[in-house]
Write an enzyme that holds these catalytic residues in place. Structure first.
Site, PDB file in Angstrom:
ATOM      1  N   LYS A  56       1.936  -3.471   7.401  1.00 53.19           N
ATOM      2  CA  LYS A  56       2.235  -3.651   5.976  1.00 53.19           C
ATOM      3  C   LYS A  56       3.699  -3.292   5.706  1.00 53.19           C
ATOM      4  CE  LYS A  56      -0.081  -4.610   2.963  1.00 53.19           C
ATOM      5  NZ  LYS A  56      -0.411  -5.938   2.380  1.00 53.19           N
ATOM      6  N   THR A 116       0.813  -1.214   0.000  1.00 52.57           N
ATOM      7  CA  THR A 116       0.000   0.000   0.000  1.00 52.57           C
ATOM      8  C   THR A 116       0.851   1.271   0.000  1.00 52.57           C
ATOM      9  OG1 THR A 116      -1.516   1.256   1.416  1.00 52.57           O
ATOM     10  CG2 THR A 116      -0.108  -0.296   2.533  1.00 52.57           C
ATOM     11  N   ASP A 117       0.255   2.376  -0.446  1.00 53.05           N
ATOM     12  CA  ASP A 117       0.942   3.673  -0.357  1.00 53.05           C
ATOM     13  C   ASP A 117       1.017   4.177   1.093  1.00 53.05           C
ATOM     14  OD1 ASP A 117      -1.744   4.340  -0.002  1.00 53.05           O
ATOM     15  OD2 ASP A 117      -1.799   5.877  -1.572  1.00 53.05           O
ATOM     16  N   GLU A 118       0.195   3.576   1.980  1.00 56.37           N
ATOM     17  CA  GLU A 118       0.142   4.084   3.362  1.00 56.37           C
ATOM     18  C   GLU A 118       1.456   3.886   4.109  1.00 56.37           C
ATOM     19  OE1 GLU A 118      -3.304   3.575   5.682  1.00 56.37           O
ATOM     20  OE2 GLU A 118      -4.660   3.706   3.970  1.00 56.37           O
ATOM     21  N   TYR A 153      -2.168  -0.618  10.970  1.00 53.12           N
ATOM     22  CA  TYR A 153      -2.281  -1.264   9.649  1.00 53.12           C
ATOM     23  C   TYR A 153      -1.049  -0.973   8.800  1.00 53.12           C
ATOM     24  CZ  TYR A 153      -3.416  -1.597   4.687  1.00 53.12           C
ATOM     25  OH  TYR A 153      -3.358  -1.867   3.343  1.00 53.12           O
TER      26      TYR A 153
HETATM   27  P1  NAD Z   1      -9.765  -7.290   1.933  1.00 49.40           P
HETATM   28  O1  NAD Z   1      -9.770  -7.028   3.396  1.00 49.40           O
HETATM   29  O2  NAD Z   1     -10.956  -6.963   1.116  1.00 49.40           O
HETATM   30  O3  NAD Z   1      -9.433  -8.820   1.652  1.00 49.40           O
HETATM   31  C1  NAD Z   1      -8.421  -9.511   2.335  1.00 49.40           C
HETATM   32  C2  NAD Z   1      -8.629 -10.997   2.094  1.00 49.40           C
HETATM   33  O4  NAD Z   1      -7.566 -11.697   2.774  1.00 49.40           O
HETATM   34  C3  NAD Z   1      -9.945 -11.532   2.651  1.00 49.40           C
HETATM   35  O5  NAD Z   1     -10.554 -12.377   1.688  1.00 49.40           O
HETATM   36  C4  NAD Z   1      -9.532 -12.318   3.888  1.00 49.40           C
HETATM   37  O6  NAD Z   1     -10.388 -13.420   4.154  1.00 49.40           O
HETATM   38  C5  NAD Z   1      -8.134 -12.778   3.492  1.00 49.40           C
HETATM   39  N1  NAD Z   1      -7.282 -13.053   4.657  1.00 49.40           N
HETATM   40  C6  NAD Z   1      -7.119 -12.300   5.775  1.00 49.40           C
HETATM   41  N2  NAD Z   1      -6.255 -12.882   6.609  1.00 49.40           N
HETATM   42  C7  NAD Z   1      -5.827 -14.019   6.000  1.00 49.40           C
HETATM   43  C8  NAD Z   1      -4.912 -15.038   6.357  1.00 49.40           C
HETATM   44  N3  NAD Z   1      -4.267 -15.004   7.525  1.00 49.40           N
HETATM   45  N4  NAD Z   1      -4.711 -16.062   5.500  1.00 49.40           N
HETATM   46  C9  NAD Z   1      -5.395 -16.108   4.315  1.00 49.40           C
HETATM   47  N5  NAD Z   1      -6.276 -15.186   3.946  1.00 49.40           N
HETATM   48  C10 NAD Z   1      -6.486 -14.138   4.762  1.00 49.40           C
HETATM   49  O7  NAD Z   1      -8.491  -6.511   1.382  1.00 49.40           O
HETATM   50  P2  NAD Z   1      -8.234  -5.841  -0.035  1.00 49.40           P
HETATM   51  O8  NAD Z   1      -8.747  -4.464  -0.012  1.00 49.40           O
HETATM   52  O9  NAD Z   1      -8.670  -6.758  -1.092  1.00 49.40           O
HETATM   53  O10 NAD Z   1      -6.646  -5.751  -0.016  1.00 49.40           O
HETATM   54  C11 NAD Z   1      -5.843  -6.797  -0.541  1.00 49.40           C
HETATM   55  C12 NAD Z   1      -4.381  -6.415  -0.390  1.00 49.40           C
HETATM   56  O11 NAD Z   1      -4.128  -5.210  -1.109  1.00 49.40           O
HETATM   57  C13 NAD Z   1      -3.954  -6.149   1.053  1.00 49.40           C
HETATM   58  O12 NAD Z   1      -2.648  -6.626   1.211  1.00 49.40           O
HETATM   59  C14 NAD Z   1      -3.969  -4.633   1.172  1.00 49.40           C
HETATM   60  O13 NAD Z   1      -3.044  -4.211   2.126  1.00 49.40           O
HETATM   61  C15 NAD Z   1      -3.552  -4.239  -0.230  1.00 49.40           C
HETATM   62  N6  NAD Z   1      -4.024  -2.928  -0.690  1.00 49.40           N
HETATM   63  C16 NAD Z   1      -5.353  -2.609  -0.612  1.00 49.40           C
HETATM   64  C17 NAD Z   1      -5.790  -1.376  -1.113  1.00 49.40           C
HETATM   65  C18 NAD Z   1      -7.244  -0.978  -1.067  1.00 49.40           C
HETATM   66  O14 NAD Z   1      -7.558   0.186  -1.366  1.00 49.40           O
HETATM   67  N7  NAD Z   1      -8.170  -1.862  -0.740  1.00 49.40           N
HETATM   68  C19 NAD Z   1      -4.855  -0.478  -1.665  1.00 49.40           C
HETATM   69  C20 NAD Z   1      -3.508  -0.844  -1.698  1.00 49.40           C
HETATM   70  C21 NAD Z   1      -3.110  -2.073  -1.229  1.00 49.40           C
HETATM   71  O1  DAU Z   2      -4.176   3.977   0.513  1.00 49.69           O
HETATM   72  C1  DAU Z   2      -4.381   2.603   0.346  1.00 49.69           C
HETATM   73  C2  DAU Z   2      -5.256   2.092   1.457  1.00 49.69           C
HETATM   74  O2  DAU Z   2      -6.584   2.528   1.165  1.00 49.69           O
HETATM   75  C3  DAU Z   2      -5.219   0.580   1.611  1.00 49.69           C
HETATM   76  O3  DAU Z   2      -3.931   0.187   1.976  1.00 49.69           O
HETATM   77  C4  DAU Z   2      -6.225   0.124   2.684  1.00 49.69           C
HETATM   78  O4  DAU Z   2      -6.244  -1.295   2.755  1.00 49.69           O
HETATM   79  C5  DAU Z   2      -7.598   0.631   2.290  1.00 49.69           C
HETATM   80  O5  DAU Z   2      -8.535   0.300   3.286  1.00 49.69           O
HETATM   81  C6  DAU Z   2      -7.562   2.135   2.091  1.00 49.69           C
HETATM   82  O6  DAU Z   2      -7.325   2.785   3.368  1.00 49.69           O
HETATM   83  P1  DAU Z   2      -8.080   4.133   3.769  1.00 49.69           P
HETATM   84  O7  DAU Z   2      -8.020   4.305   5.228  1.00 49.69           O
HETATM   85  O8  DAU Z   2      -7.608   5.271   2.933  1.00 49.69           O
HETATM   86  O9  DAU Z   2      -9.555   3.730   3.266  1.00 49.69           O
HETATM   87  P2  DAU Z   2     -10.986   4.049   3.893  1.00 49.69           P
HETATM   88  O10 DAU Z   2     -11.984   3.743   2.827  1.00 49.69           O
HETATM   89  O11 DAU Z   2     -11.162   3.402   5.218  1.00 49.69           O
HETATM   90  O12 DAU Z   2     -10.952   5.612   4.108  1.00 49.69           O
HETATM   91  C7  DAU Z   2     -10.755   6.493   3.012  1.00 49.69           C
HETATM   92  C8  DAU Z   2     -10.772   7.910   3.551  1.00 49.69           C
HETATM   93  O13 DAU Z   2     -12.103   8.212   3.984  1.00 49.69           O
HETATM   94  C9  DAU Z   2      -9.891   8.091   4.778  1.00 49.69           C
HETATM   95  O14 DAU Z   2      -9.316   9.384   4.746  1.00 49.69           O
HETATM   96  C10 DAU Z   2     -10.857   7.987   5.945  1.00 49.69           C
HETATM   97  C11 DAU Z   2     -12.154   8.532   5.384  1.00 49.69           C
HETATM   98  N1  DAU Z   2     -13.387   7.951   5.929  1.00 49.69           N
HETATM   99  C12 DAU Z   2     -13.515   6.596   5.962  1.00 49.69           C
HETATM  100  C13 DAU Z   2     -14.657   6.001   6.470  1.00 49.69           C
HETATM  101  C14 DAU Z   2     -14.791   4.498   6.516  1.00 49.69           C
HETATM  102  C15 DAU Z   2     -14.426   8.780   6.366  1.00 49.69           C
HETATM  103  O15 DAU Z   2     -14.316  10.018   6.316  1.00 49.69           O
HETATM  104  N2  DAU Z   2     -15.545   8.188   6.863  1.00 49.69           N
HETATM  105  C16 DAU Z   2     -15.709   6.835   6.962  1.00 49.69           C
HETATM  106  O16 DAU Z   2     -16.771   6.380   7.461  1.00 49.69           O
END
Ligand code: NAD
Ligand code: DAU
Length: 352
Positions: free
Chosen positions: A162, A132-134, A158
């Site tokens: 990561k 992630t970019d975080e 988180y």
């Molecule tokens: P998600 O939470 O939707 O899905 C995660 C999946 O991993 C789920 O299906 C869960 O059951 C599985 N899981 C959790 N723990 C596990 C374990 N111990 N063994 C096997 N499976 C397990 O997450 P996502 O949004 O699809 O993110 C996927 C990956 O991409 C993560 O590594 C996250 O950090 C990264 N990522 C997400 C975003 C985003 O915006 N969602 C952005 C950048 C990077």
């Molecule tokens: O940047 C990449 C990341 O993006 C991934 O690594 C994470 O897995 C993914 O969950 C996401 O993280 P964020 O914290 O940015 O996503 P989220 O959707 O939870 O929140 C997006 C923005 O919106 C953040 O600034 C918090 C804000 N927010 C979120 C929720 C759930 C609100 O203002 N209200 C809310 O109820």
């Protein structure tokens, strides 16, 4: 065959579905099915012989070793993780277990398997770690977007977990020679996104007549990428990325949270107007800020564009419209994932 972990989650399931739609190579899909994993998402490939679903933990060394021995994958794409920042603030333990300990154990099992391959298979093997970019932390308003050389400065449990996993992956290349690749992506959105995250939560709450909760002043900035573009970037890096390198992935779409929510409301006003004629924006409510909330993330995806000729297919305007339409067309999927445990989380995070 390739092994995908976390393939029942948001990005993982999109990745598996896109992979099988575009190639004949099979996928072993290892997923623990936490609250975020959903087999409903994979219903369309349930009978596809190219897809083998295994319920299990990336931290289960024996299970992973057995799967590697049985299916002999040429690559691993590691998407399994705990991914929600708010949950990591509420209860960090699972993030340490899966994102750090789990990744470590997965790496150990993969190292043992990879060491036993013949020279050609060893050279061709890839371990692609999705991050992630975080991990880069909070970006000043006028600072240039994150590049791959930015310092790691994670600010939440988180992002710290990561970051730790990224460092482990890096070390397995430098120490043992494991052919790894790492991608650091910005915020994804699109189909099958669990409605705990901002965009699907807002669509879900809007349609349910509930408040649209904005943390703090809503001026936090994120870069947004349509999930299928993230999947195409992962495929491209897997295909042609230089071993040991990291690649930033982003959509060049910096938006404030408030801007995103107003855009969603405007699209919903057009596609599914409220019965009383009012705008969905009237449901916007400012709530307590997220502790340690990073103000800005922005990704410079120039390395991926220049080296590997990747670019996103969707703009924010096209991607967000497709996303809203997808949620309107898939209310049954939303209904299934928002029962039970989801209600408990919403009550805990937002109160009544
Ligand atoms: P998600 O939470 O939707 O899905 C995660 C999946 O991993 C789920 O299906 C869960 O059951 C599985 N899981 C959790 N723990 C596990 C374990 N111990 N063994 C096997 N499976 C397990 O997450 P996502 O949004 O699809 O993110 C996927 C990956 O991409 C993560 O590594 C996250 O950090 C990264 N990522 C997400 C975003 C985003 O915006 N969602 C952005 C950048 C990077
Ligand atoms: O940047 C990449 C990341 O993006 C991934 O690594 C994470 O897995 C993914 O969950 C996401 O993280 P964020 O914290 O940015 O996503 P989220 O959707 O939870 O929140 C997006 C923005 O919106 C953040 O600034 C918090 C804000 N927010 C979120 C929720 C759930 C609100 O203002 N209200 C809310 O109820």
């Amino acid at each position: 065959m390739i092994l995908v972990t976390g393939g029942a989650g948001f990005i993982g399931a999109n990745f598996v579905l896109d992979w099988l739609a575009g190639a004949d190579e099979g996928v072993v899909n290892l997923d623990k099915l936490t609250y975020a994993g959903n087999l409903d998402t994979l219903r369309g490939i349930a009978a596809d012989p190219r897809h083998v679903f295994v319920e299990g933990d990336i931290g289960d060394r024996k299970l992973v070793a057995d799967l590697l021995a049985q299916y002999r994958p040429r690559a691993i794409v590691n998407l399994a993780a705990e991914s929600h920042v708010d949950r990591s603030i509420d209860s960090p333990e699972e993030f340490i277990q899966t994102n750090i300990v789990g990744t470590f154990r997965l790496l150990e099992a993969v190292r043992a398997y990879w060491s036993g391959l013949d020279a050609d298979d060893k050279a061709a093997f890839r371990f692609l770690h999705v991050s992630t970019d975080e991990v880069y932390g909070d970006l000043d308003k006028n600072a240039p977007a994150f590049s791959e050389t930015n310092r790691y400065e994670p600010n939440s449990p988180y992002s710290a977990s990561k970051a730790a996993s990224d460092h482990l992956v890096r070390s397995y290349h430098h120490t043992y020679g494991l052919p790894v690749l790492t991608t650091n992506c910005s915020n994804n959105y699109g189909p099958y996104h669990f409605p705990e995250k901002l965009i699907p939560l807002v669509i879900h709450n809007a349609l349910a007549g509930k408040q649209l909760p904005i943390y703090g002043d809503g001026q936090q900035i994120r870069d947004w990428l349509y999930v299928k573009d993230h999947c195409s970037a992962i495929r491209r890096v897997l295909e042609a990325g230089r071993v040991g390198e990291t690649y930033n992935v982003g959509g060049w779409n910096e938006k404030s949270n408030l801007e995103v929510v107003h855009t969603l409301c405007a699209i919903l006003d057009e596609l599914k107007p409220r019965g009383d004629g009012a705008t969905y924006a009237s449901q916007i409510t400012f709530v307590k800020d997220r502790p340690g909330h990073d103000r800005r993330y922005a990704i410079d995806a120039g390395k991926l564009a220049n080296e590997l000729d990747w670019k996103p297919a969707e703009t924010f305007d096209t991607g967000i419209r497709k996303t809203v339409q997808w949620y309107l067309d898939h209310q049954e999927w939303v209904g299934n994932v928002t029962s039970g445990a989801y209600q408990h989380w919403v009550g805990k995070q937002y109160g009544s």
